[in-house]
Structures are given as structure tokens and as C-alpha cells.
Design a protein around this motif. Structure first.
Motif, mmCIF file in Angstrom:
data_model
loop_
_atom_site.group_PDB
_atom_site.id
_atom_site.type_symbol
_atom_site.label_atom_id
_atom_site.label_comp_id
_atom_site.label_asym_id
_atom_site.label_seq_id
_atom_site.Cartn_x
_atom_site.Cartn_y
_atom_site.Cartn_z
ATOM 1 N N CYS A 174 0.841 -1.186 0.000
ATOM 2 C CA CYS A 174 0.000 0.000 0.000
ATOM 3 C C CYS A 174 0.880 1.241 0.000
ATOM 4 O O CYS A 174 1.852 1.330 0.758
ATOM 5 C CB CYS A 174 -0.870 -0.042 1.255
ATOM 6 N N ARG A 178 -2.228 6.179 0.330
ATOM 7 C CA ARG A 178 -3.357 5.277 0.557
ATOM 8 C C ARG A 178 -3.429 4.840 2.013
ATOM 9 O O ARG A 178 -4.519 4.673 2.549
ATOM 10 C CB ARG A 178 -3.240 4.053 -0.343
ATOM 11 N N ARG A 182 -6.871 5.423 3.678
ATOM 12 C CA ARG A 182 -7.665 4.219 3.941
ATOM 13 C C ARG A 182 -7.570 3.714 5.368
ATOM 14 O O ARG A 182 -8.475 3.055 5.857
ATOM 15 C CB ARG A 182 -7.230 3.087 2.979
#
Lengths: 273, 321
Positions: A174, A178, A182
Motif C-alpha cells: 500500500c 493510501r 484508507r
């Protein structure tokens, strides 16, 4: 028996104290519903009938709705900007331990200690040069630049989120941004709500900064309207009290609806500081 | 060979240990570089705004404090410390504003914190209506200082007179904003009213974080209510006291809007705090920006020194449970 009596006395004392404490607000509100002549018959008396003319005058006075709208736009821009910018900085500075991050942390404490007027004139010059004079975004940018309180809230709160969460996401491939959007942002939601409500109140109520930057009546905010109204209506306290109530009402509603975030935000701010 | 030496120097500089013969950048160095770049990326938006709209004008403002600039003309003359010397030797009105600010700050900090803490202790005991009281005592804080200033102007002038006419109680006939002796007290009262709920909230949170077992143990040992407060609750509340006094101190020393609206510093200069003095003299009428900024720098230094002393003294009084 003695204990219950003590308790009753304490409750009575607290409720009397509360009534006295909020009495000034009550006085402003009831007088805003009276015609001018009734006001000085007795300031303390309850309005004889529901009289709304003061509110109609205040509301229809040149550009009040416009200013209300400006205030809403300004508040939204500032709060959105503060949330984005300070949560990003707070997150990373809390994660990375280095001399640079320590230095930046110290640097961000400056706005707590420096009064605004130390740099207010050079700031106005700068804003003029950047063609941001009379723009709401100019005011918002300045407010965001000194939003250290929000930074410290996020910085402190991120410490309670385990680093392992970031690391396992990183191993899974990731990207840094992000991870922030997230994983971190969803976990920051409670503190974000608090920061948002507090900054909404502060931005809504701010006076000196918008007063300096916004000269154009089309761009001004409600607080400036309240300030200028005093010159305009002189001692027409009937219209003035109605304006005071109108200018404060949005934040009172916001506070009633979202009070748990206000309270937890202030508490978190104090505990992390 | 030269290349190797250079890389070695480079790595030594960045504190990276490199294995003999290994010319490739080592993993931990790469990680460091990656960390640094992501750090810079994440702090960039806030830091860039901070530098442009805060640090840069601040440095510029500090520079102007050494000049005779009037804010408009392009003719800026460097005059060294003259503004500072003028402020402390010739400007009686400024010295007066220092005294007014001092009185205002001491009174506001003391009253806000004593009342806020006292109220918090009472409210914490009133189980049934606790959250209602907490919510309502905080209400004044959500009003803007301009609104608060005007509201109290209305109360101090119109409502007080009216109450006097109705009741004949002498107290309400006092000239709350017009008398030299009373005006500052009226201003302080308004400020405490507006901000006290904020400190009360922090104290309530502080009280809630105290371990109940400690208090129970004290009760079993026969400690009275006052002793429990003096020797257990209060020392454990010191972190809350530190932060409340710090916030109130910095806020009071900077106070501007409420006084600007309520009295504009009057009657005479009886309620003219440093900030109001700077505004009235430098930015309001005469355009003495260089001089005004010098006074603002003095105020900034006062706030920093006072806050530093307060924080280090109060922190030294904090104890672990």
C-alpha cells in the motif's frame, strides 16, 4: 440524613448559580422580542406579545443574508482545509522520529504565543500583493496557516493508533497516501469531528482577521456586520439585540446538536497539550 | 577509487554503516531517504502555508519594529532600538497599558481558574444533573467576543439603569463602564463569564481521570473532605491546572476584541490593554506601524517569558498518582 440534606443544598446552589450565569443571555433574548418603547419600561419583563419586527429589520438590513452566506462558505473552507492539512502533518510528524520532526513540532507552537498584531500589517501587505484581498479564500488560508491547535490534536491522537497497522499495509504494497486515506483517516474520525466543530465555532466568531482582509461589504461576515451595526443603528438596542441573537444562533444550534464533540475535543486538546 | 571514497564520505555524513566493498546504497539508507521524502510530502501543505502566511510576515514585522515605517510610504528608515527605547521611556500611555494588562491578567486567570475548578468539583458530585450542568455552563464560550462585548455593553448601560429605576438597589446605579475605578472590573467580569466554562470542562475531565481507589483509600483512612481535596485531588489535578492557567494566561495577555468592543480602552485609558493600545495608537489613528509593531514584539516577548516561567514552575509541581 445529613448527607441527603447536603446534597439537596448543593443541587439548589448549582441550579441557582446556573440560572444567574445564563441570565444575561436570557435578558438579551427577551428584549430582542420587544418594541423599543417596551424595552425600557422594564428590561426584565417578558414580552407582551410575540413581536418580530426587530428580527425582520435586522434580517432585511442591507446584506445580512449575503453575510450569513459568506460566513457559511468561509467556515466550510477553513474547516475542510484545517482538517486535511493538519491531519496529514500531524500523522507523519507523529510517526517519524527525527531531529527535523522535533524542530517542526516546536516551530508549530509559535502561534500560541505570538499575538496576531505582531505580524498583521505585513500580512495585509502580503495578501494585497497576492491579490487575495477581499477574498474569503485569503482569510481561510491565513486561518489554516495558524491552526496549530488542530495539528497538536492529531499529532497526539495518532500516537494511540498502533504503528503495526501502517507497517502491515506497507508490506502489502500500500502506498503512503493510501495508508493515510484508507487506514489513518477512518481511525481519526472521532477527533476529526471534534476539531471540525471547534474550528467551525472559532471561524464563525473570528473578527479581527476578516475585518482586516474583507473591506468589500459583499464579502464581509456576520461578525463584521454585528460590529458595524453599532455605528449604523446607533443606540437602537431593539434591532441590535435581534442581530446579536441572529449572529449567534447558527453556532448555538451547532453546539446543541454536536455538543459531545465540542466537549470531547476540548478535553482531548487539553490532555494532549 | 575516488568514487568509492566519495560514497564512503557520503555515507559517513549520513551516519550509514556500509559493508566493505559494498558500493550499492544500503537498504537502511534507502529507507531513510524514502521516509524523509514521505515526511516532506505530508507536512508540505501545512508547512508551506505556515511559512508564507505566518513565519514570513512575522519576521518582516520584527524587522519593521526597528524602523520608522508609517505603513504607507516606501521610505523605510532603520532606527535601531529607538522604538523600543521610546516605548519604555517616553510613552506613559504604553506603560499604563502594561499595568492594565497585568491587573487584568492576574484577576482573570485567578478568578476563572478558582471558580472553574470549584464549579467542576461541585458538578462532579451532582450525579443526576451533571451532564446538563456541564453543557449549559459552557454556553457563553460559543459566542463571538464581539457579540459578548455588545451584549455586556447593553447590560452594563441600559439594563443596569433600568433595574435601578425599577428596584432602587444602589448597586445597579453604578457607572459600570464610565467610572475609572469600576470599568476594569466590569471588563474582567465579562471575560470570566465568557471563558470560565472552558476551564470548568477541562477540570471536570481532570477530576474524572483520578483513580477512585485512591480517594476511597483516603476515606477509609479517615481523611476529611477538605484534606482529600488539598492532599489528593488537587496535586493529581496539577496537569489540568497547568494547561488551564497556560491557556488563560496567554489569552488574557493578548486580549483585544472584547475590550475593543466594550470600552475601546476607556474611560480615559482605564481599560486600555497592550493590544488595544497598539490598535488605538498605531493602527487606528496615527499610522505609526514601525512603532506599533515594536510594542507588539514586546508583548510577544512578555507572553513567551511569562508562559515559560509558568509552565516550568507548574510542571515541577505535578505528581504521579
Amino acid at each position: 440524613m445529613v448527607k441527603t440534606a447536603g446534597r439537596v443544598i448543593m443541587y439548589v446552589f448549582l441550579i441557582v448559580a446556573l440560572i444567574l450565569y445564563l441570565f444575561p443571555i436570557y435578558l438579551i433574548v427577551i428584549n430582542s422580542f420587544k418594541p423599543f418603547k417596551d424595552m425600557f419600561e422594564s428590561c426584565l419583563a417578558f414580552p407582551k406579545s410575540l413581536y418580530l419586527d426587530n428580527y425582520i429589520t435586522a434580517f432585511s438590513s442591507s446584506g445580512f443574508i449575503r453575510r450569513l452566506f459568506n460566513n457559511i462558505v468561509l467556515t466550510f473552507m477553513t474547516v475542510a482545509g484545517v482538517l486535511l492539512v493538519t491531519s496529514m502533518a500531524g500523522y507523519k510528524l507523529s510517526r517519524v522520529k527525527s531531529k527535523l520532526s522535533k524542530f517542526l513540532y516546536l516551530l508549530y507552537t509559535v502561534p500560541f504565543l505570538i499575538p496576531f498584531y505582531t505580524y498583521m500589517i505585513p500580512l495585509v501587505q502580503l495578501i494585497t500583493k497576492m491579490k487575495l484581498m477581499n477574498t474569503l479564500s485569503g482569510v481561510a488560508l491565513i486561518s489554516i496557516s495558524s491552526s496549530s491547535f488542530a495539528f497538536f490534536m492529531f499529532h497526539g491522537f495518532v500516537k494511540t493508533i498502533p504503528v503495526e497497522l501502517d507497517e502491515s499495509a506497507r508490506i502489502d504494497g500500500c502506498g503512503e497516501f493510501r495508508i493515510y486515506t484508507r487506514i489513518i483517516v477512518p481511525l481519526l474520525k472521532p477527533i476529526m469531528s471534534s476539531v471540525a466543530v471547534l474550528y467551525a465555532i472559532w471561524t464563525w466568531n473570528d473578527f479581527l482577521l476578516p475585518f482586516l482582509i474583507l473591506n468589500n461589504p459583499e464579502k464581509q461576515t456576520v461578525t463584521i456586520a454585528v460590529y458595524q451595526m453599532f455605528g449604523k443603528f446607533g443606540s437602537d438596542w431593539d434591532v441590535i439585540t435581534a442581530t446579536l441573537v441572529l449572529a449567534s444562533l447558527p453556532m448555538v444550534i451547532l453546539y446543541i446538536v454536536l455538543q459531545k464533540y465540542v466537549i470531547s475535543g476540548i478535553v482531548a486538546g487539553a490532555m494532549k497539550g | 577509487m575516488a568514487n568509492f571514497a566519495l560514497t564512503g564520505l557520503f555515507n559517513k555524513f549520513y551516519g550509514v554503516v556500509i559493508r566493505k566493498g559494498d558500493l550499492l546504497m544500503n537498504l537502511s539508507y534507502r529507507k531513510k531517504l524514502k521516509d524523509l521524502s514521505s515526511l516532506l510530502l505530508f507536512i508540505a501543505p501545512f508547512t508551506v502555508l505556515y511559512i508564507i502566511f505566518l513565519l514570513f510576515p512575522l519576521v518582516q514585522g520584527a524587522f519593521y519594529s526597528f524602523t520608522d515605517w508609517n505603513g504607507i510610504s516606501s521610505n523605510v528608515r532603520f532606527i535601531g532600538l529607538a522604538n523600543y527605547i521610546e516605548a519604555f521611556t517616553n510613552d506613559k500611555r504604553f506603560i499604563n497599558s502594561l499595568i492594565v494588562t497585568g491587573k487584568y491578567t492576574v484577576a482573570t486567570v485567578l478568578i476563572s481558574n478558582v471558580v472553574g475548578l470549584g464549579l467542576a468539583l461541585f458538578i462532579e458530585n451532582s450525579v443526576k444533573i451533571k451532564s446538563m450542568l456541564r453543557t449549559l455552563f459552557f454556553v457563553p464560550y460559543i459566542f463571538s467576543l464581539v457579540v459578548v462585548g455588545f451584549s455586556w455593553k447593553f447590560i452594563y448601560t441600559k439594563i443596569a439603569t433600568n433595574i435601578y429605576q425599577l428596584t432602587n438597589i444602589g448597586f445597579f446605579n453604578l457607572d459600570f463602564l464610565g467610572s475609572h475605578k469600576i470599568a476594569l472590573i466590569s471588563v474582567i467580569f465579562m471575560s470570566v463569564w465568557h471563558g470560565m466554562g472552558y476551564y470548568m470542562l477541562i477540570y471536570i475531565a481532570g477530576i474524572q481521570s483520578i483513580d477512585q481507589y485512591i480517594l476511597e483509600a483516603a476515606t477509609i483512612d479517615g481523611a476529611s473532605g477538605w484534606k482529600k481535596f488539598r492532599y489528593i485531588k488537587f496535586p493529581l489535578l496539577m496537569p489540568s491546572v497547568t494547561i488551564c492557567v497556560f491557556t488563560c494566561l496567554a489569552g488574557s495577555l493578548k486580549v483585544f476584541e472584547s475590550i475593543f468592543v466594550l470600552t475601546s480602552g476607556g474611560p480615559g485609558y482605564a481599560t486600555e490593554t497592550i493590544a488595544v493600545n497598539i490598535y488605538n495608537e498605531a493602527f487606528g489613528s496615527a499610522n505609526l506601524y514601525g512603532y506599533g509593531t515594536a510594542k507588539a514584539v514586546v508583548l510577544a516577548l512578555i507572553i513567551m517569558v511569562v508562559s515559560f516561567i509558568q509552565l516550568s514552575y507548574f510542571k515541577s509541581k505535578e505528581v504521579e498518582a
